[in-house]
Design a protein around this motif. Structure first.
Motif, PDB file in Angstrom:
ATOM      1  N   LYS A   1     -49.423 -42.375  -0.681  1.00 26.68           N
ATOM      2  CA  LYS A   1     -48.443 -41.716  -1.550  1.00 26.68           C
ATOM      3  C   LYS A   1     -47.055 -41.749  -0.930  1.00 26.68           C
ATOM      4  CE  LYS A   1     -51.786 -38.454  -3.577  1.00 26.68           C
ATOM      5  NZ  LYS A   1     -52.110 -37.019  -3.749  1.00 26.68           N
ATOM      6  N   ASP A   2     -46.055 -41.563  -1.768  1.00 24.53           N
ATOM      7  CA  ASP A   2     -44.685 -41.399  -1.296  1.00 24.53           C
ATOM      8  C   ASP A   2     -44.577 -40.053  -0.586  1.00 24.53           C
ATOM      9  OD1 ASP A   2     -41.852 -40.762  -1.173  1.00 24.53           O
ATOM     10  OD2 ASP A   2     -41.539 -42.368  -2.628  1.00 24.53           O
ATOM     11  N   MET A   3     -43.939 -40.033   0.575  1.00 25.98           N
ATOM     12  CA  MET A   3     -43.808 -38.781   1.327  1.00 25.98           C
ATOM     13  C   MET A   3     -43.019 -37.728   0.563  1.00 25.98           C
ATOM     14  SD  MET A   3     -43.351 -39.876   5.327  1.00 25.98           S
ATOM     15  CE  MET A   3     -41.970 -40.986   5.040  1.00 25.98           C
ATOM     16  N   ALA A   4     -42.225 -38.144  -0.413  1.00 25.75           N
ATOM     17  CA  ALA A   4     -41.495 -37.179  -1.241  1.00 25.75           C
ATOM     18  C   ALA A   4     -42.452 -36.255  -1.983  1.00 25.75           C
ATOM     19  CB  ALA A   4     -40.600 -37.915  -2.235  1.00 25.75           C
ATOM     20  N   ASP A   5     -43.696 -36.720  -2.222  1.00 30.39           N
ATOM     21  CA  ASP A   5     -44.689 -35.924  -2.940  1.00 30.39           C
ATOM     22  C   ASP A   5     -45.564 -35.097  -2.008  1.00 30.39           C
ATOM     23  OD1 ASP A   5     -43.839 -36.963  -5.402  1.00 30.39           O
ATOM     24  OD2 ASP A   5     -45.120 -38.731  -5.184  1.00 30.39           O
ATOM     25  N   TYR A   6     -45.316 -35.148  -0.708  1.00 32.02           N
ATOM     26  CA  TYR A   6     -46.095 -34.354   0.244  1.00 32.02           C
ATOM     27  C   TYR A   6     -45.687 -32.881   0.150  1.00 32.02           C
ATOM     28  CZ  TYR A   6     -47.863 -38.436   2.868  1.00 32.02           C
ATOM     29  OH  TYR A   6     -48.503 -39.575   3.256  1.00 32.02           O
ATOM     30  N   SER A   7     -46.609 -32.006   0.530  1.00 37.24           N
ATOM     31  CA  SER A   7     -46.255 -30.594   0.659  1.00 37.24           C
ATOM     32  C   SER A   7     -45.331 -30.434   1.870  1.00 37.24           C
ATOM     33  CB  SER A   7     -47.506 -29.734   0.850  1.00 37.24           C
ATOM     34  OG  SER A   7     -48.076 -29.955   2.136  1.00 37.24           O
ATOM     35  N   ALA A   8     -44.678 -29.263   1.956  1.00 35.24           N
ATOM     36  CA  ALA A   8     -43.763 -29.019   3.080  1.00 35.24           C
ATOM     37  C   ALA A   8     -44.503 -29.095   4.414  1.00 35.24           C
ATOM     38  CB  ALA A   8     -43.095 -27.654   2.916  1.00 35.24           C
ATOM     39  N   GLY A   9     -45.745 -28.582   4.442  1.00 43.18           N
ATOM     40  CA  GLY A   9     -46.526 -28.640   5.673  1.00 43.18           C
ATOM     41  C   GLY A   9     -46.907 -30.055   6.052  1.00 43.18           C
ATOM     42  N   GLN A  10     -47.265 -30.866   5.065  1.00 45.35           N
ATOM     43  CA  GLN A  10     -47.624 -32.256   5.339  1.00 45.35           C
ATOM     44  C   GLN A  10     -46.419 -33.041   5.859  1.00 45.35           C
ATOM     45  OE1 GLN A  10     -49.228 -33.054   1.437  1.00 45.35           O
ATOM     46  NE2 GLN A  10     -51.335 -32.939   2.152  1.00 45.35           N
ATOM     47  N   LYS A  11     -45.235 -32.763   5.317  1.00 45.83           N
ATOM     48  CA  LYS A  11     -44.026 -33.428   5.811  1.00 45.83           C
ATOM     49  C   LYS A  11     -43.761 -33.068   7.274  1.00 45.83           C
ATOM     50  CE  LYS A  11     -41.503 -33.998   1.453  1.00 45.83           C
ATOM     51  NZ  LYS A  11     -40.284 -33.666   0.683  1.00 45.83           N
ATOM     52  N   LYS A  12     -43.954 -31.788   7.603  1.00 42.01           N
ATOM     53  CA  LYS A  12     -43.714 -31.379   8.991  1.00 42.01           C
ATOM     54  C   LYS A  12     -44.722 -32.043   9.928  1.00 42.01           C
ATOM     55  CE  LYS A  12     -40.834 -29.209  11.529  1.00 42.01           C
ATOM     56  NZ  LYS A  12     -40.331 -27.844  11.428  1.00 42.01           N
ATOM     57  N   LYS A  13     -45.940 -32.245   9.442  1.00 41.00           N
ATOM     58  CA  LYS A  13     -46.949 -32.929  10.250  1.00 41.00           C
ATOM     59  C   LYS A  13     -46.562 -34.380  10.507  1.00 41.00           C
ATOM     60  CE  LYS A  13     -50.919 -30.040   9.061  1.00 41.00           C
ATOM     61  NZ  LYS A  13     -52.225 -29.937   8.367  1.00 41.00           N
ATOM     62  N   VAL A  14     -45.869 -35.002   9.566  1.00 44.62           N
ATOM     63  CA  VAL A  14     -45.384 -36.372   9.773  1.00 44.62           C
ATOM     64  C   VAL A  14     -44.448 -36.417  10.979  1.00 44.62           C
ATOM     65  CG1 VAL A  14     -43.906 -38.183   8.804  1.00 44.62           C
ATOM     66  CG2 VAL A  14     -45.685 -37.146   7.387  1.00 44.62           C
ATOM     67  N   LEU A  15     -43.538 -35.453  11.062  1.00 47.18           N
ATOM     68  CA  LEU A  15     -42.590 -35.426  12.179  1.00 47.18           C
ATOM     69  C   LEU A  15     -43.291 -35.112  13.497  1.00 47.18           C
ATOM     70  CD1 LEU A  15     -39.538 -33.578  10.558  1.00 47.18           C
ATOM     71  CD2 LEU A  15     -39.958 -36.040  10.752  1.00 47.18           C
ATOM     72  N   LEU A  16     -44.263 -34.208  13.469  1.00 51.80           N
ATOM     73  CA  LEU A  16     -45.017 -33.893  14.680  1.00 51.80           C
ATOM     74  C   LEU A  16     -45.843 -35.091  15.141  1.00 51.80           C
ATOM     75  CD1 LEU A  16     -46.159 -30.264  13.829  1.00 51.80           C
ATOM     76  CD2 LEU A  16     -44.838 -30.925  15.845  1.00 51.80           C
ATOM     77  N   ALA A  17     -46.490 -35.764  14.171  1.00 56.01           N
ATOM     78  CA  ALA A  17     -47.304 -36.936  14.521  1.00 56.01           C
ATOM     79  C   ALA A  17     -46.439 -38.033  15.131  1.00 56.01           C
ATOM     80  CB  ALA A  17     -48.041 -37.453  13.285  1.00 56.01           C
ATOM     81  N   ARG A  18     -45.231 -38.213  14.589  1.00 58.68           N
ATOM     82  CA  ARG A  18     -44.319 -39.205  15.181  1.00 58.68           C
ATOM     83  C   ARG A  18     -44.028 -38.858  16.642  1.00 58.68           C
ATOM     84  NH1 ARG A  18     -38.168 -39.759  13.088  1.00 58.68           N
ATOM     85  NH2 ARG A  18     -38.165 -37.609  13.866  1.00 58.68           N
TER      86      ARG A  18
END
Length: 494
Positions: A418-435
């Motif tokens: 999916k496009d990250m624009a459709d992620y929940s706020a928590g899922q977006k923050k996990k993207v930054l943590l995973a990076r």
């Protein structure tokens, strides 16, 4: 007192093939103070939207109360705060709001300032106070702590503890413990309601999962043993049945009636064993449906050639010619996990940005060791759009590792496309943590990394930091997290 009844609720978004809720039923009392917990992306905000009537669904939601939602959408933030107060709760008197603001430690002069000039924490407190003045309404509070410092969280938690009739979505364990009397738990397979605070619910949940794991192991062993016994009994039955037409030792002819009766008994025994086995399989299938699998995360920080990484000497960001905080002097060494702790507006984020090399007016001297590699997690993740593949490429990280870490943090593989624009706020923050976890660095600089992050992921990150001991400078207001990971807490004052 009245009830909110949810009966056989099923819902999925039109663009999705998967149900978020499937045949869910429960009821709650409108006098309860409910903490609403569950992993990121599981549907907490969606459920609040269903209560507000924003989407069509199958099943039935019955309620005699009107729902209000926080955060309240303020369209024109340049208006005076008093005007917004009158819009949110038109029936309330000004003295009532002043009383509520005093409980929240907000000065009354905020009413005569444009709403946009209030800090995020002040805006949160004003809107909560106004919404609670709508008598007879039931408040749906969606993650109010993300703009609150530690002191403000304690104040708001105590304020909510004096109220009744709300659902509170939060991942801050101490905050929840201070203000709720029931937990609404959005599990993997159902929604459960339990009396008590977060800590008592979590202890009960863990005990239930431990019992089910033990029961599951026991049933697996029993099923295997019964399967083996059934096969053995069937073989014996077949052997006895086949001996009907044979001869016994000495040439005496076999008693066919006796042998047939014996074979039938053995066959019945095999059938009984198979029936018990099927029952055990059915019982086993009902176990572990809500088990939360939290795999261990890993991190491999770089070692620096000396012990000292960063030195702050009398550093203070400057705004409009004035120091935002008292000058800070601090040495960051390998293995240090330093939490900068202070009220909102004391320049903590500015101190982190100075460390990253951003041009911010300041006094004092900041020295970063030659060649020190820094990995940064910013406070805001709302800007994320596009695919995980493109993001990994732009960030120069291994995409396979990146996706594996996200999956371990509870992001389903269906989300990966999916496009990250459709992620929940928590899922977006996990993207930054995973990076950040994919990056090998000497120093990890995280600015409020837990905003919107669910409790299980918080505990995963706590365990990771404790095991791998990276050098870190953090800004984080979750007290349970601070207590678990910080080797030093440095106060930042105005």
């Amino acid at each position: 007192m009245s009830m909110i009844q949810v009966e056989d609720l099923t819902f999925s978004y039109p663009s999705s093939y998967d149900n978020i809720f499937e045949h869910v039923s429960f009821q709650i009392d409108t006098d309860w103070k409910l903490g609403f917990v569950g992993r990121n992306g599981r549907g907490k905000t969606t459920f609040l939207s269903l209560l507000l009537g924003k989407y069509e669904y199958q099943g039935r939601i019955r309620s005699s109360v009107q729902f209000d939602y926080f955060p309240y959408p303020v369209e024109d933030r340049e208006r005076m705060t008093q005007e917004i107060f009158c819009e949110v709760c038109p029936q309330a008197e000004e003295w009532e709001l002043l009383r509520e603001l005093s409980h929240l430690e907000v000065r009354e002069d905020v009413l005569w300032r444009p709403f946009s000039t209030l800090s995020n924490g002040e805006q949160t407190k004003v809107l909560l106070a106004a919404l609670f003045l709508n008598e007879g309404h039931f408040l749906l509070i969606d993650e109010p702590t993300n703009h609150l410092d530690a002191r403000a969280r304690a104040v708001v938690s105590a304020y909510l503890n004096r109220k009744k009739g709300f659902i509170l979505v939060s991942h801050d364990r101490c905050f929840l413990d201070g203000c709720v009397d029931h937990i609404l738990s959005l599990n993997r397979s159902n929604i459960e309601v339990q009396r008590g605070n977060y800590s008592s619910w979590f202890a009960n949940f863990q005990r239930q999962q431990e019992f089910e794991l033990a029961q599951n192991t026991k049933l697996k062993r029993s099923i295997s043993e019964m399967q083996q016994a059934a096969r053995q009994t069937t073989r014996w039955s077949d052997a006895v049945e086949n001996s009907k037409n044979g001869a016994r030792t000495g040439g005496v002819k076999a008693d066919k009636g006796y042998i047939g009766h014996k074979a039938a008994k053995m066959m019945q025994r095999a059938k009984n064993i198979e029936t018990r086995r099927q029952r055990a399989i059915e019982e086993k299938s009902g176990l572990l449906k809500n088990l939360e699998n939290t795999e261990e995360l890993k991190l491999f920080p770089l070692r620096y050639f000396t012990d000292t990484l960063v030195t702050f000497s009398g550093v203070a960001p400057v705004f409009d010619g004035k120091e935002v905080c008292r000058p800070l002097s601090l040495v960051v060494r390998q293995g240090d996990r330093i939490v900068l702790d202070g009220r909102n507006g004391t320049g903590k984020t500015s101190l982190l940005k100075l460390l990253l090399g951003q041009e911010i007016p300041h006094h004092g001297t900041l020295t970063v060791g030659s060649g020190v590699v820094i990995s940064y997690v910013p406070q805001d993740a709302s800007w994320l759009t596009g695919s995980l593949t493109d993001f990994a490429e732009q960030s120069r990280i291994d995409e396979s590792l990146f996706r594996a870490i996200l999956h371990k943090m509870g992001v389903s593989r269906m989300q990966f496309e999916k496009d990250m624009a459709d992620y929940s706020a928590g899922q977006k923050k996990k993207v930054l943590l995973a990076r950040s976890l994919c990056q090998r660095a000497h120093l990890y600089v995280w600015d409020e990394p837990l905003n919107y992050i669910d409790v299980y992921s918080r505990m995963q990150i706590e365990a990771l930091i404790q095991v791998f001991s990276p050098a870190m400078i953090l800004v984080e207001h979750d007290l349970a997290f601070q207590n678990a990971v910080a080797t030093k807490t440095v106060p930042v004052f105005r």
